[in-house]
Scaffold this motif. Structure first.
Motif, mmCIF file in Angstrom:
data_model
loop_
_atom_site.group_PDB
_atom_site.id
_atom_site.type_symbol
_atom_site.label_atom_id
_atom_site.label_comp_id
_atom_site.label_asym_id
_atom_site.label_seq_id
_atom_site.Cartn_x
_atom_site.Cartn_y
_atom_site.Cartn_z
ATOM 1 N N LEU A 181 -3.671 -4.225 3.930
ATOM 2 C CA LEU A 181 -4.133 -2.839 3.808
ATOM 3 C C LEU A 181 -2.969 -1.863 3.932
ATOM 4 N N GLY A 182 -2.085 -2.083 4.889
ATOM 5 C CA GLY A 182 -0.959 -1.181 5.098
ATOM 6 C C GLY A 182 -0.016 -1.143 3.912
ATOM 7 N N ILE A 183 0.291 -2.299 3.347
ATOM 8 C CA ILE A 183 1.169 -2.345 2.172
ATOM 9 C C ILE A 183 0.520 -1.616 1.000
ATOM 10 N N THR A 184 -0.768 -1.851 0.811
ATOM 11 C CA THR A 184 -1.471 -1.223 -0.303
ATOM 12 C C THR A 184 -1.518 0.290 -0.162
ATOM 13 N N LEU A 185 -1.810 0.789 1.040
ATOM 14 C CA LEU A 185 -1.855 2.234 1.262
ATOM 15 C C LEU A 185 -0.512 2.878 0.957
ATOM 16 N N ALA A 186 0.567 2.256 1.398
ATOM 17 C CA ALA A 186 1.897 2.811 1.137
ATOM 18 C C ALA A 186 2.170 2.899 -0.365
ATOM 19 N N VAL A 187 1.805 1.848 -1.096
ATOM 20 C CA VAL A 187 2.010 1.845 -2.547
ATOM 21 C C VAL A 187 1.173 2.941 -3.196
ATOM 22 N N TYR A 188 -0.114 3.042 -2.817
ATOM 23 C CA TYR A 188 -0.997 4.050 -3.403
ATOM 24 C C TYR A 188 -0.478 5.461 -3.171
ATOM 25 N N ALA A 189 -0.055 5.741 -1.942
ATOM 26 C CA ALA A 189 0.377 7.097 -1.602
ATOM 27 C C ALA A 189 1.597 7.503 -2.429
ATOM 28 N N VAL A 190 2.559 6.620 -2.547
ATOM 29 C CA VAL A 190 3.771 6.935 -3.319
ATOM 30 C C VAL A 190 3.428 7.158 -4.792
ATOM 31 N N VAL A 191 2.648 6.255 -5.357
ATOM 32 C CA VAL A 191 2.302 6.370 -6.772
ATOM 33 C C VAL A 191 1.486 7.632 -7.033
ATOM 34 N N ALA A 192 0.500 7.928 -6.173
ATOM 35 C CA ALA A 192 -0.343 9.109 -6.375
ATOM 36 C C ALA A 192 0.465 10.395 -6.339
ATOM 37 N N VAL A 193 1.359 10.520 -5.393
ATOM 38 C CA VAL A 193 2.165 11.734 -5.278
ATOM 39 C C VAL A 193 3.015 11.941 -6.525
ATOM 40 N N PHE A 194 3.673 10.901 -6.992
ATOM 41 C CA PHE A 194 4.565 11.076 -8.141
ATOM 42 C C PHE A 194 3.808 11.234 -9.451
#
Length: 413
Positions: free
Chosen positions: A225-238
């Protein structure tokens, strides 16, 4: 043979969770979430993550105590009673069957762009049947392929973000006005984005195939879950910085669109190929999880007993896998991506509501399951009305079938 073989370690379980979540979320959920909330989807992402964290924590505690195939189907049965376990299992099976259809259609849309609806449906059905055949041969082969797919997906996503940063034109003005939507839109985006976080359920449903489940499952769930959240947040922002909320909302493939808008546009086909592969990995893990819950329910008499068979050579619930594959292959011929995501979110939020209620009965650390239960209910009824109605109808039909069969069995006993 009546039991499954414990072959999977922590790393394998984490990979299964990553393969389920990242493939679904990055390439399928951002566009409808942006249509609901604009830049406010970042708040929706945070809300979905909070609910997912509560669900993950409750699921991990329950999975450590009940390391059996079936996930919340088992937890609800043991902690709340047979009906609630059945309802959770029914919600998981129908919701994740819809998720399988969504991922198969995503595979088709990227591998056969511009093709007719019938042609894409046939491609989607072929993908489902091919992965069903792979799962039939044994779970370890599925995990190996998932590792490869997850690695490639993460490389493609990292390259896409790098393309936006180096060769794109990210602009903080694209985040204004923020949040850009009212509370209703933000909650709806959170409900849609929750679809992308539900992959850790696959870890719990593999309880009989994980080594040292009391230790492995509670570790694997939060890591994935933690790895996925980090990936989602970075991709969504950019994505928002490059395309703006309207740009994300107006396309079915925002990551490929963002790459196409940079001076690295020649790499857009690579992004599309990565998206198709990620959806394929998600579909692989989804079919794996749905078949295990089907197996558990059949073993307990809530589905046809023939589905509880375990293959004598490959040690997998082969009949359940074939049945799930056939149903999904048929479903892709009559459904669309947006409807599948909304319906799946409603059914799976119901599943996790029961998981949190089950965790509450353990008697300690009750704040997390209370927050998780409330969050699941709020997000479920914040989804588009069509998704809420269809979800209530299908879950109600399952509950009615249970009551009718229970009365018949009581009358005959």
């Amino acid at each position: 043979m009546t039991g499954l073989v414990r072959r999977l370690g922590t790393g394998d379980a984490v990979v299964i969770g990553l393969g389920s979540m990242i493939g679904a979320g990055v390439f399928a959920a951002f566009a409808p979430a942006a249509r609901a909330a604009g830049a406010g989807l970042l708040i929706g992402l945070a809300l979905a993550a909070v609910v997912a964290y509560c669900n993950a924590t409750s699921s991990a505690r329950l999975a450590a105590r009940y390391p059996e195939s079936g996930g919340t189907y088992v937890y609800g049965r043991e902690r709340l009673g047979e009906f609630w376990g059945y309802l959770a299992g029914w919600g998981f099976v129908v919701g994740k069957t819809a998720s399988c259809a969504a991922m198969a259609l995503t595979v088709a849309s990227y591998t056969a762009p511009g093709a007719s609806r019938l042609a894409q449906s046939l491609v989607a059905a072929a993908a489902v049947l091919a992965l069903t055949a792979l799962n039939y041969r044994g779970v370890q082969r599925s995990v190996t392929l998932t590792k490869v797919i997850v690695t490639i997906t993460l490389v493609v996503l990292a390259g896409s973000v790098a393309g936006i940063v180096i060769a794109g034109s990210p602009d903080s003005a694209n985040l204004t006005p923020f949040p850009g939507s009212g509370a209703g839109g933000i909650l709806q985006s959170a409900g849609l984005l929750f679809f992308a976080f539900a992959g850790y359920a696959r870890i719990a449903t593999l309880g009989e195939e994980v080594r040292d489940p009391e230790r492995t499952i509670p570790r694997a769930i939060p890591i994935a879950l933690g790895i996925t959240l980090a990936v989602y947040a970075v991709v969504a922002v950019f994505l928002l910085l490059q395309l703006g909320p309207d740009g994300v909302a107006s396309t079915s493939d925002p990551i490929a669109t963002a790459m196409a808008s940079t001076s690295w546009s020649a790499l857009t086909p690579v992004v599309r190929a990565g998206a198709a592969l990620a959806a394929l990995g998600s579909l692989l893990a989804l079919v794996l999880g749905v078949s295990r819950t089907t197996f558990a329910m059949a073993r307990d008499g809530h589905l046809p007993a023939a589905l509880a068979a375990v293959h004598p050579r490959f040690a997998v619930p082969h009949r359940a896998e074939v049945a799930v594959g056939v149903v999904v292959a048929a479903l892709v011929l009559v459904t669309d991506l947006r409807g599948a995501i909304g319906f799946s979110s409603f059914a799976v939020l119901t599943y996790y509501a029961i998981a949190n209620a089950s965790a509450w009965t353990l008697g300690t650390r009750r704040v997390v399951p209370v927050v998780g239960l409330a969050g699941c209910v709020v997000l479920a009824f914040s989804l588009p009305l069509s998704s809420v109605i269809s979800g209530v109808v299908v879950l109600g039909a399952g509950a009615l079938a249970y009551l009718v069969l229970s009365r018949r069995d009581n009358a005959s006993s």
